[in-house]
Motif scaffolding. Structure first.
Motif, short mmCIF file in Angstrom:
data_model
loop_
_atom_site.label_atom_id
_atom_site.label_comp_id
_atom_site.label_asym_id
_atom_site.label_seq_id
_atom_site.Cartn_x
_atom_site.Cartn_y
_atom_site.Cartn_z
N ASP A 250 38.42 57.07 -79.78
CA ASP A 250 37.08 57.41 -79.26
C ASP A 250 36.11 56.59 -80.11
N ILE A 251 35.71 55.43 -79.58
CA ILE A 251 34.86 54.53 -80.37
C ILE A 251 33.73 53.98 -79.51
N SER B 196 38.94 58.30 -87.22
CA SER B 196 38.16 57.20 -87.79
C SER B 196 37.64 57.53 -89.18
N TYR C 23 31.24 53.33 -88.94
CA TYR C 23 32.42 53.96 -88.37
C TYR C 23 33.50 52.88 -88.30
N VAL D 101 26.70 52.67 -86.27
CA VAL D 101 26.16 53.46 -85.15
C VAL D 101 25.19 54.49 -85.72
P1 5GP Z 1 29.53 60.90 -83.72
O1 5GP Z 1 28.89 60.67 -85.04
O2 5GP Z 1 28.60 61.56 -82.74
O3 5GP Z 1 30.85 61.63 -83.87
O4 5GP Z 1 29.91 59.48 -83.11
C1 5GP Z 1 28.91 58.52 -82.88
C2 5GP Z 1 29.52 57.34 -82.15
O5 5GP Z 1 30.43 56.64 -83.00
C3 5GP Z 1 30.32 57.70 -80.88
O6 5GP Z 1 29.93 56.79 -79.87
C4 5GP Z 1 31.75 57.43 -81.28
O7 5GP Z 1 32.53 57.04 -80.16
C5 5GP Z 1 31.58 56.31 -82.26
N1 5GP Z 1 32.72 56.16 -83.16
C6 5GP Z 1 33.49 57.12 -83.73
N2 5GP Z 1 34.46 56.58 -84.47
C7 5GP Z 1 34.32 55.24 -84.37
C8 5GP Z 1 35.05 54.12 -84.91
O8 5GP Z 1 36.02 54.23 -85.65
N3 5GP Z 1 34.59 52.88 -84.59
C9 5GP Z 1 33.51 52.69 -83.78
N4 5GP Z 1 33.18 51.45 -83.49
N5 5GP Z 1 32.81 53.71 -83.25
C10 5GP Z 1 33.21 54.96 -83.55
#
Ligand code: 5GP
Length: 205
Positions: A98-99, A34, A78, A73
């Motif tokens: 993983d989203i 992502s 993201y 988020v």
């Molecule tokens: P972290 O910053 O802890 O890696 O991720 C925080 C949240 O963002 C997690 O719930 C993850 O699944 C979500 N996330 C990561 N990549 C994406 C994306 O491309 N799109 C969306 N909608 N959520 C994402």
């Protein structure tokens, strides 16, 4: 045709471990890296965990409709780039994302046959213990993550599968089984069936 697998879970539910174990043992799966505006943590490398970009660049890409889905988020953007799916299709692989729940809902609308999997911790107590054992976060952050988890968990009904991660090995095996079973759904294997039928002299209209 590539099958799209979407995994969501509250932070601390063991999702990342499950995702890396699944990817390790399945060469037919490719991970969607992502784009995010959050800063890299620890040993995260640009282009591997995420493509780390500035907010202005994200907004510019958003205006150009470069994302299949996106969400804000914990104060950061993201998004899943359209090229992730194109690349998986070209490579003849399935795509694993993983989203979060917002992104999963957007993608499921765009790609109705995407397979959605929600990972649940067995209880709030277990989640709290896991978050504390990571010793990454302060008390305040842990409290916020628990409150966020309570909100995210409410969305489990939007998902096709709900996996309770009580025993990591068992959860991994169940996840592998979901992926394998989804790959042999009749609608996904029609192209492979036709040549087999032809060897029996049966040609579908
Ligand atoms: P972290 O910053 O802890 O890696 O991720 C925080 C949240 O963002 C997690 O719930 C993850 O699944 C979500 N996330 C990561 N990549 C994406 C994306 O491309 N799109 C969306 N909608 N959520 C994402």
């Amino acid at each position: 045709m590539s099958t799209v697998f979407i995994i969501s879970a509250p932070s601390g539910s063991g999702k990342s471990t499950l995702v890396s174990r699944l990817l390790c043992g399945d060469r037919g799966l490719t991970f969607s890296v992502s784009y995010t505006t959050r800063k890299p943590r620890g040993s995260e490398v640009d282009g591997q965990a995420y493509h780390f970009i500035e907010r202005t660049e994200f907004e510019c890409r958003l205006r150009k409709c470069e994302f299949l889905e996106h969400a804000e988020v914990f104060g950061n953007y993201y998004g899943t780039h359209v090229s992730s799916l194109q690349a998986a299709k070209t490579a003849g692989k399935d795509l694993l994302l993983d989203i979060d729940v917002q992104g999963a809902a957007q993608l499921k609308k765009r790609i109705p046959d995407a397979v959605t999997i929600f990972v649940l911790p067995p209880s709030k107590e277990t989640l709290e213990q896991r978050l504390r054992a990571r010793s990454q976060d302060s008390d305040e952050v842990i409290r916020r993550r628990l409150a966020d988890a309570a909100n995210e968990i409410r969305n489990y009904r939007l998902y096709d599968y709900v996996l309770v991660n009580e025993d990591l090995d068992l959860a991994e095996q169940t996840l592998i089984s979901i992926v394998r079973a989804e790959r042999v759904r009749r609608v996904r294997v029609e192209d492979k069936i036709r040549p087999i039928l032809e060897t029996f002299g049966q040609v579908e209209p």
